[in-house]
Scaffold this active site. Structure first.
Site, PDB file in Angstrom:
ATOM      1  N   SER A 277      70.276  43.757 -62.258  1.00  0.00           N
ATOM      2  CA  SER A 277      69.306  44.507 -63.056  1.00  0.00           C
ATOM      3  C   SER A 277      69.587  45.999 -62.973  1.00  0.00           C
ATOM      4  CB  SER A 277      67.886  44.228 -62.551  1.00  0.00           C
ATOM      5  OG  SER A 277      67.672  44.850 -61.292  1.00  0.00           O
ATOM      6  N   LYS A 278      68.912  46.738 -63.850  1.00  0.00           N
ATOM      7  CA  LYS A 278      69.042  48.195 -63.832  1.00  0.00           C
ATOM      8  C   LYS A 278      68.583  48.769 -62.498  1.00  0.00           C
ATOM      9  CE  LYS A 278      67.497  52.402 -66.197  1.00  0.00           C
ATOM     10  NZ  LYS A 278      66.949  53.009 -64.967  1.00  0.00           N
ATOM     11  N   ARG A 279      67.564  48.158 -61.918  1.00  0.00           N
ATOM     12  CA  ARG A 279      67.066  48.661 -60.624  1.00  0.00           C
ATOM     13  C   ARG A 279      68.141  48.600 -59.548  1.00  0.00           C
ATOM     14  NH1 ARG A 279      62.670  45.930 -62.674  1.00  0.00           N
ATOM     15  NH2 ARG A 279      63.270  43.991 -61.612  1.00  0.00           N
ATOM     16  N   ASP A 282      70.266  51.662 -60.067  1.00  0.00           N
ATOM     17  CA  ASP A 282      69.556  52.864 -59.624  1.00  0.00           C
ATOM     18  C   ASP A 282      69.519  52.952 -58.103  1.00  0.00           C
ATOM     19  OD1 ASP A 282      69.072  53.461 -62.262  1.00  0.00           O
ATOM     20  OD2 ASP A 282      67.042  52.631 -62.282  1.00  0.00           O
TER      21      ASP A 282
END
Length: 452
Positions: A277-279, A282
């Protein structure tokens, strides 16, 4: 042809499709799906088609469509038919358009009517409140053969009454009529035969009058048929829906030309626990999108591989090996080599861990293989920006030329993974450190004559 391709599809020109939704930035997993479709099409002399699946108007994000097409163009994933990016704008090519599902409403209407008239679908008028009440009443409620005769639909009230309510302007959906206790087998080019009993399937909504649009299940079946798609290569999250899609092909009478299916493994978090995921990006400091994305809905900015300094060919090489393996130990592949060697029978059934450090390694290798002169051209805009737009000069006061920058890069490039990192390694050639005179700094490209 690969041995898995059935005769009916061998008689037709290979056509694959990539069908993203414009709901945000294109996830790197979607990029891999597009890449595998592209490699398969090119290997078999076929067509790569792109259409936009924008039937969910509530999730539409302005600029997402342009972003998707520009990203594929940057990566060198060529589109033969449908929507593509040319000279900074979107163009449509091909004879099966329009290629945005929101522009195909009238086409879908006739196929909704066909299913209604053949008894394979029915009208349903259940409100959200009615559905919530039934879920509270029946544990694990599912709208299917066991419950549909308790609901507010044309099977209960009759077709004439249903049409009267529709004529009066009442909102409705169209549901597919699933016959219970039927074993539905899907042959998957990666996973083999997958069989699911129809009793676990619900009567999926195919069309909603509220927005006059079909759901994914109807639209993608109709579009794949009309656009003459021969293989559907998509993520494994769609595998549970494949039996429903087989039943829809049968209901339309299209089973003989139904495309073959191949469901790709997921891209997993770096630790292997769950979908990437994008998380994760990040948290661990790596992009999960090909290009930097500015979300016009919420104002957020997401990092991209291009802006982080990755070469498109390095991203392609990295992604190709996340779920596919070749027969030998080769790791560095050009696009042409990938096209030649790619095959679905060497795609893994299990998910692939996203090793972002390996992605950096690939970029380092491609950087080392580029000439110093090419790297100098890529580095010059960064150098000029760091020096506030001034003409770069060396510490001896001479004006920097491309050949000089190339020589500097040749001295430091083995220490970096990305073009922007060259500044960290080479800035002292162009900016004198504090309290240091230019005459004490090295001169690049000049021979030192030893004293005797």
């Amino acid at each position: 042809m690969q041995r898995q391709l059935k005769c009916s599809n061998m008689a037709r020109k290979i056509c694959v499709r990539f069908a993203p939704s414009p709901t945000g930035a294109l996830h790197i997993g979607g990029v891999r799906t597009a890449l595998y479709n592209y490699l398969f099409a090119r290997q078999h002399g076929g067509t790569m088609l792109l259409r936009i699946e924008d039937t969910d108007s509530t999730r539409f994000v302005p600029g997402a469509e342009e972003y998707i097409l520009e990203a594929l163009d940057w990566l060198g994933i060529g589109i033969d038919e449908g929507l593509r990016w040319e000279n900074g704008q979107i163009v449509q090519v091909g004879n099966h358009g329009p290629y945005r599902q929101s522009e195909r409403r009238e086409i879908y209407h006739q196929y909704v009517d066909q299913l209604i008239n053949s008894g394979h679908a029915y009208y349903a008028f259940d409100t959200p409140e009615q559905l919530d009440a039934k879920r509270a009443e029946i544990p694990n409620f599912q709208y299917d053969a066991r419950t549909r005769m308790q609901m507010d639909n044309s099977l209960v009230i009759g077709m004439d009454a249903a049409k009267q309510r529709i004529a009066a302007g009442e909102k409705y959906v169209v549901r597919f009529l699933i016959q219970p206790d039927e074993n539905v087998t899907v042959h998957d080019l990666i996973r083999g035969d997958v069989t699911i009993n129809s009793s676990i399937l619900d009567d999926k909504v195919l069309y909603k009058s509220a927005d006059d649009l079909p759901t994914y299940h109807l639209a993608n079946i109709v579009d794949d048929h009309l656009m003459e798609v021969t293989q559907v290569i998509r993520g494994e999250e769609w595998l549970p829906s494949a039996p429903l899609h087989v039943l829809l092909y049968r209901a339309f009478g299209w089973e003989d030309t139904m495309p073959q299916f191949a469901h790709l493994p997921l891209l997993l978090k770096p630790d292997g626990n769950g979908k990437l995921s994008k998380r994760d990006g990040d948290r661990l400091g790596f992009p999960v999108f090909p290009l930097e994305f500015h979300n016009q809905k919420d104002g957020t900015v997401s990092s991209g591989y291009r802006e982080s300094g990755y070469f498109p060919e390095a991203v392609i090489n990295f992604l190709a090996l996340l779920g596919w393996h070749n027969t030998g130990d080769q790791e560095m592949f050009s696009m042409d080599e990938l096209i030649e060697q790619f095959s679905l029978d060497r795609v893994s059934k299990s998910g692939a861990k996203f090793d972002y450090e390996k992605g950096k390694w690939f970029n380092h290798q491609y950087l080392q293989n580029k000439s110093n002169e090419e790297l100098a051209q890529l580095f010059m805009p960064i150098l000029e920006q760091k020096l506030a737009g001034q003409t770069p000069v060396l510490n001896d006061g001479s004006t920097v030329v491309d050949t000089t920058v190339a020589k500097v890069i040749g001295l430091v490039k083995d220490r970096v993974n990305f073009i922007p990192e060259l500044w960290e390694q080479a800035n002292f050639f162009f900016v004198a450190p504090p309290n240091t005179t230019r005459s004490r700094l090295p001169n690049v490209g000049k021979k030192t004559v030893p004293t005797t």
